[in-house]
Design a protein around this motif. Structure first.
Motif, PDB file in Angstrom:
ATOM      1  N   LEU A  26       0.828  -1.201   0.000  1.00 48.58           N
ATOM      2  CA  LEU A  26       0.000   0.000   0.000  1.00 48.58           C
ATOM      3  C   LEU A  26       0.867   1.258   0.000  1.00 48.58           C
ATOM      4  O   LEU A  26       0.455   2.319   0.467  1.00 48.58           O
ATOM      5  N   ARG A  27       2.056   1.155  -0.556  1.00 48.20           N
ATOM      6  CA  ARG A  27       2.957   2.300  -0.591  1.00 48.20           C
ATOM      7  C   ARG A  27       2.328   3.451  -1.378  1.00 48.20           C
ATOM      8  O   ARG A  27       1.779   3.261  -2.451  1.00 48.20           O
ATOM      9  N   GLY A  28       2.421   4.631  -0.802  1.00 50.63           N
ATOM     10  CA  GLY A  28       1.908   5.806  -1.489  1.00 50.63           C
ATOM     11  C   GLY A  28       0.401   5.886  -1.572  1.00 50.63           C
ATOM     12  O   GLY A  28      -0.137   6.755  -2.262  1.00 50.63           O
ATOM     13  N   ALA A  29      -0.298   5.000  -0.872  1.00 55.30           N
ATOM     14  CA  ALA A  29      -1.763   5.016  -0.896  1.00 55.30           C
ATOM     15  C   ALA A  29      -2.292   6.166  -0.039  1.00 55.30           C
ATOM     16  O   ALA A  29      -1.582   6.719   0.800  1.00 55.30           O
ATOM     17  N   VAL A  30      -3.545   6.513  -0.262  1.00 57.77           N
ATOM     18  CA  VAL A  30      -4.213   7.541   0.531  1.00 57.77           C
ATOM     19  C   VAL A  30      -5.430   6.910   1.186  1.00 57.77           C
ATOM     20  O   VAL A  30      -6.334   6.431   0.491  1.00 57.77           O
ATOM     21  N   LEU A  31      -5.458   6.883   2.514  1.00 53.48           N
ATOM     22  CA  LEU A  31      -6.558   6.287   3.265  1.00 53.48           C
ATOM     23  C   LEU A  31      -7.186   7.346   4.151  1.00 53.48           C
ATOM     24  O   LEU A  31      -6.481   8.020   4.917  1.00 53.48           O
ATOM     25  N   ARG A  32      -8.492   7.495   4.059  1.00 53.83           N
ATOM     26  CA  ARG A  32      -9.216   8.452   4.894  1.00 53.83           C
ATOM     27  C   ARG A  32     -10.497   7.783   5.398  1.00 53.83           C
ATOM     28  O   ARG A  32     -11.252   7.217   4.617  1.00 53.83           O
ATOM     29  N   ASP A  33     -10.724   7.859   6.708  1.00 58.99           N
ATOM     30  CA  ASP A  33     -11.906   7.245   7.313  1.00 58.99           C
ATOM     31  C   ASP A  33     -11.972   5.756   6.954  1.00 58.99           C
ATOM     32  O   ASP A  33     -12.977   5.264   6.432  1.00 58.99           O
ATOM     33  N   VAL A  34     -10.888   5.045   7.239  1.00 57.48           N
ATOM     34  CA  VAL A  34     -10.795   3.608   6.957  1.00 57.48           C
ATOM     35  C   VAL A  34     -10.656   2.861   8.277  1.00 57.48           C
ATOM     36  O   VAL A  34      -9.938   3.295   9.184  1.00 57.48           O
ATOM     37  N   VAL A  35     -11.352   1.727   8.391  1.00 56.96           N
ATOM     38  CA  VAL A  35     -11.301   0.910   9.602  1.00 56.96           C
ATOM     39  C   VAL A  35     -10.817  -0.502   9.244  1.00 56.96           C
ATOM     40  O   VAL A  35     -11.380  -1.147   8.349  1.00 56.96           O
ATOM     41  N   PHE A  36      -9.762  -0.961   9.926  1.00 52.70           N
ATOM     42  CA  PHE A  36      -9.319  -2.353   9.867  1.00 52.70           C
ATOM     43  C   PHE A  36      -9.785  -2.984  11.177  1.00 52.70           C
ATOM     44  O   PHE A  36      -9.168  -2.795  12.218  1.00 52.70           O
ATOM     45  N   GLU A  37     -10.879  -3.726  11.123  1.00 52.99           N
ATOM     46  CA  GLU A  37     -11.480  -4.275  12.340  1.00 52.99           C
ATOM     47  C   GLU A  37     -11.266  -5.787  12.422  1.00 52.99           C
ATOM     48  O   GLU A  37     -11.624  -6.527  11.506  1.00 52.99           O
ATOM     49  N   ASP A  38     -10.657  -6.233  13.526  1.00 50.02           N
ATOM     50  CA  ASP A  38     -10.409  -7.669  13.743  1.00 50.02           C
ATOM     51  C   ASP A  38      -9.673  -8.291  12.559  1.00 50.02           C
ATOM     52  O   ASP A  38      -9.997  -9.399  12.110  1.00 50.02           O
TER      53      ASP A  38
END
Length: 218
Positions: free
Chosen positions: A126-138
């Protein structure tokens, strides 16, 4: 940052509009309210395709090229994405539950208001990716590279991080407090802007001390 994710296909607001997909995937195709159910797609290309209000259930993708594809209001459950090219893709208002992503190239991708729940991510770039309001749950994140990525309001409740790289990443409001484990081989690198708990601070203390040239002896 509560993001609602339907547990069942029938809970999707567009469930009654879904129609089954047949045939191979196609590049630059527009898939609108399409249900991909239990299919296997190997070494196909859907580069530049748009998936709008689509559902994936039990789908296996291997070596599929999805570069520059767009996923808007997509719901994917219990799928396998192995060796896929998801670079420069866009994800918005989407959810991936109970899935496996292994050997996936997703550099330069953009994820917004997206949830990954109960997923296993292994060797994901995920190099250089843009994440906004993201959830990694369990989730289990193993050998995931966020190098040079931009993460804003991202959280990891119940997730285990193993060999997760953040070197050069820009973090704003990234909440790591509810992560089960922080396995960060880069140590303090890239943690500026993150929120951690007191026990996590103690766990990371040796790495911070080493970075500052401090020797701790009792």
């Amino acid at each position: 940052m509560p993001l609602s994710v339907p547990d069942r296909l029938t809970d999707l607001p567009y469930a009654h509009l879904l129609r089954p997909h047949t045939g191979p995937l196609r590049s630059d195709e527009r898939y609108d309210t399409v249900h991909f159910d239990g299919g296997e797609y190997t070494d196909q290309s859907a580069a530049g395709a748009t998936f709008l209000e689509c559902a994936f259930t039990g789908v296996a993708l291997s070596g599929v090229k999805l570069r520059r594809a767009r996923f808007n209001e997509v719901w994917a459950q219990a799928g396998r994405w192995v060796g896929c090219d998801l670079s420069d893709t866009e994800w918005q208002d989407s959810a991936v539950t109970g899935g496996v992503l292994a050997g996936v190239a997703a550099h330069g991708s953009a994820l917004r208001r997206t949830v990954l729940r109960g997923c296993k991510l292994e060797a994901v770039n995920l190099r250089g990716a843009v994440l906004r309001d993201v959830v990694f749950e369990d989730c289990l994140l193993r050998d995931v590279d966020f190098g040079e990525a931009k993460l804003t309001d991202v959280s990891f409740p119940g997730s285990t991080l193993e060999e997760v790289r953040l070197r050069g990443a820009r973090l704003t409001g990234v909440d790591l407090r509810d992560a089960v484990r922080l396995g960060l081989p880069d140590g303090h690198q890239g943690l500026r802007g993150a929120i951690i708990s007191s026990p996590q601070l103690l766990e990371l203390a040796p790495q911070f001390a080493h970075a500052l040239g401090i020797t701790v002896k009792d």
